[in-house]
Design an enzyme around this catalytic site. Structure first.
Site, PDB file in Angstrom:
ATOM      1  N   TYR A  56      -4.030  18.557  12.897  1.00 48.32           N
ATOM      2  CA  TYR A  56      -3.924  18.922  11.476  1.00 48.32           C
ATOM      3  C   TYR A  56      -3.212  20.257  11.279  1.00 48.32           C
ATOM      4  O   TYR A  56      -2.556  20.462  10.263  1.00 48.32           O
ATOM      5  CB  TYR A  56      -5.306  18.906  10.811  1.00 48.32           C
ATOM      6  CG  TYR A  56      -5.774  17.488  10.578  1.00 48.32           C
ATOM      7  CD1 TYR A  56      -5.282  16.733   9.514  1.00 48.32           C
ATOM      8  CD2 TYR A  56      -6.663  16.882  11.449  1.00 48.32           C
ATOM      9  CE1 TYR A  56      -5.673  15.424   9.325  1.00 48.32           C
ATOM     10  CE2 TYR A  56      -7.060  15.561  11.265  1.00 48.32           C
ATOM     11  CZ  TYR A  56      -6.560  14.843  10.201  1.00 48.32           C
ATOM     12  OH  TYR A  56      -6.930  13.529  10.015  1.00 48.32           O
ATOM     13  N   ARG A  59       0.328  19.213  11.101  1.00 48.70           N
ATOM     14  CA  ARG A  59       0.615  18.567   9.804  1.00 48.70           C
ATOM     15  C   ARG A  59       0.743  19.627   8.698  1.00 48.70           C
ATOM     16  O   ARG A  59       1.591  19.535   7.822  1.00 48.70           O
ATOM     17  CB  ARG A  59      -0.511  17.609   9.416  1.00 48.70           C
ATOM     18  CG  ARG A  59      -0.863  16.502  10.372  1.00 48.70           C
ATOM     19  CD  ARG A  59       0.164  15.406  10.479  1.00 48.70           C
ATOM     20  NE  ARG A  59       1.359  15.820  11.202  1.00 48.70           N
ATOM     21  CZ  ARG A  59       1.408  16.078  12.524  1.00 48.70           C
ATOM     22  NH1 ARG A  59       0.317  15.995  13.272  1.00 48.70           N
ATOM     23  NH2 ARG A  59       2.532  16.430  13.099  1.00 48.70           N
ATOM     24  N   ASN A  90      -2.613  11.316  -1.075  1.00 50.24           N
ATOM     25  CA  ASN A  90      -1.966  12.257  -0.155  1.00 50.24           C
ATOM     26  C   ASN A  90      -2.829  13.503   0.037  1.00 50.24           C
ATOM     27  O   ASN A  90      -3.495  13.957  -0.891  1.00 50.24           O
ATOM     28  CB  ASN A  90      -0.591  12.651  -0.694  1.00 50.24           C
ATOM     29  CG  ASN A  90       0.308  11.439  -0.893  1.00 50.24           C
ATOM     30  OD1 ASN A  90       0.165  10.449  -0.187  1.00 50.24           O
ATOM     31  ND2 ASN A  90       1.210  11.514  -1.853  1.00 50.24           N
ATOM     32  N   VAL A  91      -2.763  14.071   1.225  1.00 55.69           N
ATOM     33  CA  VAL A  91      -3.567  15.261   1.518  1.00 55.69           C
ATOM     34  C   VAL A  91      -2.734  16.548   1.432  1.00 55.69           C
ATOM     35  O   VAL A  91      -3.266  17.638   1.567  1.00 55.69           O
ATOM     36  CB  VAL A  91      -4.250  15.161   2.905  1.00 55.69           C
ATOM     37  CG1 VAL A  91      -5.236  13.994   2.924  1.00 55.69           C
ATOM     38  CG2 VAL A  91      -3.232  15.014   4.031  1.00 55.69           C
ATOM     39  N   HIS A 107      -8.434  11.522  -0.655  1.00 52.04           N
ATOM     40  CA  HIS A 107      -8.637  11.579   0.790  1.00 52.04           C
ATOM     41  C   HIS A 107      -8.769  13.002   1.328  1.00 52.04           C
ATOM     42  O   HIS A 107      -8.623  13.234   2.517  1.00 52.04           O
ATOM     43  CB  HIS A 107      -7.500  10.828   1.503  1.00 52.04           C
ATOM     44  CG  HIS A 107      -7.471   9.369   1.164  1.00 52.04           C
ATOM     45  ND1 HIS A 107      -6.340   8.592   1.274  1.00 52.04           N
ATOM     46  CD2 HIS A 107      -8.446   8.548   0.682  1.00 52.04           C
ATOM     47  CE1 HIS A 107      -6.623   7.353   0.885  1.00 52.04           C
ATOM     48  NE2 HIS A 107      -7.886   7.309   0.521  1.00 52.04           N
ATOM     49  N   GLY A 173       4.744   5.236  -5.199  1.00 53.05           N
ATOM     50  CA  GLY A 173       4.883   5.473  -3.761  1.00 53.05           C
ATOM     51  C   GLY A 173       3.734   4.981  -2.921  1.00 53.05           C
ATOM     52  O   GLY A 173       3.388   5.598  -1.923  1.00 53.05           O
ATOM     53  N   THR A 174       3.127   3.859  -3.329  1.00 48.14           N
ATOM     54  CA  THR A 174       2.072   3.286  -2.504  1.00 48.14           C
ATOM     55  C   THR A 174       2.191   1.782  -2.520  1.00 48.14           C
ATOM     56  O   THR A 174       2.531   1.181  -3.537  1.00 48.14           O
ATOM     57  CB  THR A 174       0.660   3.720  -2.958  1.00 48.14           C
ATOM     58  OG1 THR A 174      -0.311   2.973  -2.218  1.00 48.14           O
ATOM     59  CG2 THR A 174       0.438   3.479  -4.441  1.00 48.14           C
ATOM     60  N   SER A 175       1.917   1.177  -1.372  1.00 49.19           N
ATOM     61  CA  SER A 175       2.040  -0.272  -1.238  1.00 49.19           C
ATOM     62  C   SER A 175       0.797  -0.995  -1.742  1.00 49.19           C
ATOM     63  O   SER A 175       0.717  -2.208  -1.705  1.00 49.19           O
ATOM     64  CB  SER A 175       2.266  -0.629   0.231  1.00 49.19           C
ATOM     65  OG  SER A 175       1.192  -0.130   1.009  1.00 49.19           O
TER      66      SER A 175
END
Length: 231
Positions: A56, A59, A90-91, A107, A173-175
C-alpha cells in the site's frame, strides 16, 4: 426556487485508470504482481503485515504522482447546478483533489490508517509511508484503512440511502461486476434516469431508464455534464 436536484454518482476504477492508476487486477488475477489474497485480505495481513504495508505504500506513492482528469473535474463543475454525492469504489484521493465536496469511499481510503484494535481510530496519512511500529493512541499497530476481501463494507448502508434519494444516478468507469456496490442500481427509485459511462457497457437494455454512454470517463462525463447543465 426548488431545492437542487440530487445527482448520485457511482465511480469505479475506470475513472482513476485514465489518470494513470492501474485498474484493480490484471487479466491473470494478479494485483501489481501480487496474489490479491496476500495483500488485500485479513489473512494476508496476519501472515505478513510488512508485505501488506509495503504494497500500500507503493500504491500511495504512485497515487501521489498522478492528477485528476477531465472526468473528475467535470463532476466538480456539476456542483454549480446540482447537489452531487459521489460514491466511489476507488481508494485514491483524486475526487478530493479535483474538488468534489461530498464523497463516500465504499472501500476505504488509501490516505488513511486505522487501529487494528479499535476501528473507530482513523488517522490521515501524511506522505506515502505507513510502517510497522506506527501505532494508534492506544498502542496498537496501524493498518491501511481499506476494506479488504472478506470484510464488511461499513459505508454500504449510507450509500444505499443516498441512491434511494437520487433524482439522477450516474455510473462512471465501472463494469458493475463488484458487489455489493453494483447492487446500488437496485436502490435507485423506479423510473429515475441512470446514465452509465464506460467504454464497456453491461447489458441492461431491458431497462428503459438506462442511458448508455460508451466513452471513457474523461470524454463521457464532460459530455453528459454539459448536457445536464444546459437544460
Amino acid at each position: 426556487m426548488n431545492m437542487r436536484k440530487r445527482i448520485v454518482v457511482l465511480t469505479g476504477a475506470g475513472i482513476s485508470a485514465e489518470s494513470g492508476i492501474p485498474t484493480f487486477r490484471d487479466a491473470d488475477g494478479l494485483w501489481e504482481g501480487h496474489d490479491v489474497m496476500e495483500v488485500a485480505t485479513p489473512e494476508g495481513w496476519r501472515k505478513n503485515p510488512a508485505l501488506v504495508l509495503d504494497f500500500y505504500n507503493q500504491r500511495r506513492k504512485a497515487a501521489l504522482q498522478v492528477e485528476p482528469n477531465a472526468g473528475h473535474r467535470a463532476l466538480v463543475d456539476l456542483e454549480n447546478h446540482y447537489e452531487v454525492i459521489i460514491i466511489t469504489q476507488n481508494v485514491d484521493n483524486l475526487h478530493e483533489r479535483a474538488g468534489s465536496s461530498q464523497i463516500i469511499h465504499l472501500h476505504g481510503s488509501l490516505f488513511e490508517s486505522r487501529s487494528i484494535s479499535d476501528e473507530s481510530l482513523v488517522y490521515n496519512i501524511d506522505g506515502w509511508e505507513l510502517k510497522l511500529g506506527d501505532l494508534c493512541e492506544k498502542g496498537a499497530q496501524l493498518r491501511p484503512n481499506i476494506v479488504w476481501f472478506g470484510e464488511m463494507v461499513p459505508m454500504m448502508e449510507v450509500a444505499q440511502r443516498e441512491a434511494a434519494q437520487a433524482d439522477i444516478f450516474m455510473v462512471v468507469g465501472t463494469s458493475l461486476q463488484v458487489y455489493p456496490a453494483a447492487g446500488l442500481l437496485y436502490d435507485v427509485p423506479p423510473g429515475i434516469p441512470i446514465y452509465i459511462i464506460d467504454p464497456s457497457i453491461p447489458d441492461y437494455q431491458s431497462q428503459p431508464n438506462i442511458i448508455a454512454i460508451a466513452e471513457p470517463a474523461s470524454i463521457g462525463v464532460p459530455k453528459l455534464v454539459k448536457q445536464l447543465t444546459e437544460v
